[in-house]
Motif scaffolding. Structure first.
Motif, PDB file in Angstrom:
ATOM      1  N   ALA A 129       0.841  -1.204   0.000  1.00  0.00           N
ATOM      2  CA  ALA A 129       0.000   0.000   0.000  1.00  0.00           C
ATOM      3  C   ALA A 129       0.869   1.244   0.000  1.00  0.00           C
ATOM      4  O   ALA A 129       1.900   1.312   0.685  1.00  0.00           O
ATOM      5  N   ALA A 131      -3.642   0.038  -3.233  1.00  0.00           N
ATOM      6  CA  ALA A 131      -3.203  -1.188  -2.555  1.00  0.00           C
ATOM      7  C   ALA A 131      -3.291  -2.385  -3.485  1.00  0.00           C
ATOM      8  O   ALA A 131      -4.094  -2.407  -4.431  1.00  0.00           O
ATOM      9  N   GLU A 185      -4.927   1.108   5.713  1.00  0.00           N
ATOM     10  CA  GLU A 185      -4.912  -0.341   5.522  1.00  0.00           C
ATOM     11  C   GLU A 185      -4.751  -1.141   6.803  1.00  0.00           C
ATOM     12  O   GLU A 185      -5.001  -2.344   6.806  1.00  0.00           O
TER      13      GLU A 185
END
Length: 624
Positions: free
Chosen positions: A21, A68, A99
């Motif tokens: 990410a 991501a 995330e």
């Protein structure tokens, strides 16, 4: 054994889920894709979940700009990209904040510590630095100065620091390649080929990748690397493929099997555009592509190509299907073969253009005016998109009808290893054009009737324009049965409406019966699904059966018409559960058609089901 050997001996894992990410400009999709390709070459089974921000370029360092890529690799058969990542690679504070909730408890975090300055922390909404305030104490955190180490590696090459910063994703790739014992050479070869025209960029990326690999090997941060051994696979030639590429290849294969040139009329729209991009590379197979000025022009050109004897197709997503509705109705009236490929996304309107959803089933069924049914085929995995395209083409050509093909953003961008099929096993879907008159008029003259139907399929003849003696009229006004002349007769209109409906309904005799797996004979519950839910459903069913519960599974590819035995299958089981990434569209159709109490479990969050979510839903339904 030496201390060094003990530190570097790989620990074997049966699987691992890694999520990369960072900013949309950090190259996370490329990093994940290259890690996936190396894993595929190693022989792992895998499944991926790329996730893109909707904005083309959101402000750097903000939550809105996080991109991501999740990849699940294993030494055994898997069907999903995993419930929760074991490892999160966060290139900046925004990526960590966005995330982290997805990471498993106690998971591993690898951060680019160079980006955790006051400015980036503020952009991400942090009041304090999570690397030092104790908020990550439940995780294993590795702080790696990726940016500065990348710049150091590139400095001898004469690369400017700002340009070197762009190579930090390759540092991360090198580090993770060491950490999980991925082969290096395929990535090095790819960098050479991809960036060979710009030597400075090529050398910077090579240096960054090697620096990341060396850091993992020499730094004292990591005790040892990990190893995920190859999964057992049938012998043959494999490739790593995503759904849009598989769909494009399936269209090419269909055109070859049909012995017809392929024409794609399309307007770029997320997430379908890559099919246009891929097909444009294959002119050597007789593929013609047109990037039209809008959705309506795209399908109009495709329908014109079908009239001219091509395998015509158009690609789009939900908003584009709405714009194409009038021409779909024209294709139904003309009774010409046409493929409408809908790569579904979150809606309505612009909705969630980069997120997945299964919400166009009712649009495909009923989103055209008048009594105008058309067949619907749905792909269930990235590689199955290849076969779905061929099956849709077979139906369209044999029955002279437009066919809707449903995929979605999850399948389109997700990837998996695919055993290339033996071409000799693919079906012959070739068709014969009309070349001679087929009727004698009242004066004894041989004439061509464009709506004189095949008694078995109810398909009309397909005459290519310019064929001597076969001049005929086409258009959207109702035609007289047989002759094709314009007709406003009420009885003729009803006859034509019923004939078109009967033609589509009759396809049920030409598709396979429902395939039921699991505890077929004595299941407590049947889980029925369609499209991309297949992977999560399969994983959940396997988990529940491992608990000793009796579960059966059926997954539908043909959604209109349904398989002829579907009603009997549904009535065989005490309970039926239907997971969908919508608010219950297939459930509604099954209840209406078969009067069966189909229970729904629904998700419309722009991300696919996890197997864990469906495992919980199945157990709750069983115990209800």
């Amino acid at each position: 054994m030496s201390d060094t050997a003990e530190r570097t001996a790989p620990e074997e894992l049966d699987r691992v889920i890694i999520r990369f990410a960072g900013d949309s400009g950090d190259g996370m999709q490329l990093t994940g894709d290259r890690f996936t390709s190396a894993s595929a070459l190693l022989g792992n089974d895998l499944a991926t979940l790329p996730e893109f921000p909707a904005e083309i370029r959101a402000p750097a360092g903000t939550l809105a700009g996080v991109s991501a890529f999740q990849v699940h690799i294993s030494d055994h058969d898997i069907t999903t990209p995993g419930d929760a990542p074991n490892v999160l690679v966060a290139m900046n504070p925004a990526a960590l904040r966005n995330e982290l909730p997805k990471l498993e408890p106690g998971g591993t975090i690898i951060v680019n510590v160079d980006t955790f300055d006051e400015r980036n922390l503020a952009k991400a909404g942090y009041d304090s630095n999570p690397l030092v305030d104790g908020s990550l104490k439940g995780y294993t955190v590795y702080e790696v100065p990726m940016t500065s180490l990348t710049k150091q590696a590139c400095e001898p090459l004469g690369v400017k620091p700002r340009d070197a910063d762009r190579s930090k994703n390759f540092f991360a790739l090198g580090l993770l390649s060491w950490m999980y014992t991925r082969p290096e050479q395929p990535t090095l070869d790819w960098i050479e080929a991809k960036f060979g025209k710009n030597e400075l960029v090529r050398d910077a990326n090579l240096a960054a990748f090697k620096a990341g690999h060396a850091f993992g090997e020499t730094a004292e941060l990591f005790d040892h690397p990990y190893e995920v051994r190859p999964a057992p696979q049938k012998p043959g030639i494999y490739t790593n493929i995503n759904g849009n590429t598989a769909m494009a290849w399936g269209l090419i294969a269909a055109s070859q099997l049909a012995k017809l040139p392929l024409f794609l009329g399309s307007y770029p729209i997320t997430p379908a555009s890559d099919i246009l991009h891929e097909l444009s590379k294959h002119k050597n197979f007789g593929v013609r592509t047109l990037q039209a000025e809008d959705e309506i022009a795209g399908i109009g050109a495709a329908l014109g190509a079908a009239y001219g004897g091509h395998l015509g197709c158009t690609t789009t997503s939900g908003p584009g299907v709405a714009l194409k509705a009038e021409t779909i109705g024209l294709a139904i009236s003309l009774e010409l073969p046409l493929l409408i490929i809908d790569i579904q996304r979150g809606g309505p309107s612009t909705g969630l253009p980069t997120k997945t959803e299964q919400a166009d089933l009712l649009l495909a069924m009923y989103g055209h005016h008048g009594e105008s049914p058309l067949p619907i085929v749905a792909a269930y995995s990235p590689s199955h998109c290849f076969f779905a395209a061929i099956e849709a083409a077979r139906i369209a050509l044999k029955y002279r009808t437009p066919v809707m093909v449903l995929s979605d953003g999850y399948l389109a961008n997700g990837a998996e290893p695919w055993l290339l099929p033996d071409v000799s096993t693919l079906p012959d879907i070739s068709v014969e054009f009309a070349t001679t008159p087929n009727h004698v008029d009242d004066d004894g003259n041989e004439v061509f009737w464009p709506y004189l139907r095949d008694p078995e399929t109810l398909a009309r003849p397909w005459a290519v324009p310019g064929t001597p003696g076969l001049m005929h009229r086409i258009g959207g006004i109702e035609k007289a049965d047989g002759s094709g002349n314009i007709s406003y007769d009420p009885d003729n209109h009803e006859r034509m409406v019923r004939l078109r409906a009967a033609k589509v309904a009759g396809i049920a005799k030409d598709i396979p019966p429902v395939e039921v797996t699991g505890d077929v004979a004595d299941a407590e519950l049947l889980v029925v699904g369609w499209g991309s839910t297949w992977g999560a459903i399969s994983g959940a069913v396997d988990r529940v059966r491992a608990r000793g519960r009796r579960i059966a599974q059926a997954h539908l590819v043909h959604l209109n018409p349904f398989p002829s035995d579907l009603g009997d299958v549904l009535r065989r089981y005490p309970k039926v559960l239907c997971p969908e990434m919508n608010l219950g569209q297939l459930s509604k159709l099954l209840r209406a058609e078969y009067l069966v109490d189909v229970r729904s479990v629904n998700k419309v969050k722009g991300v696919p089901f996890t197997a864990g979510e469906l495992e919980t839903a199945i157990l709750e339904t069983l115990d209800d």
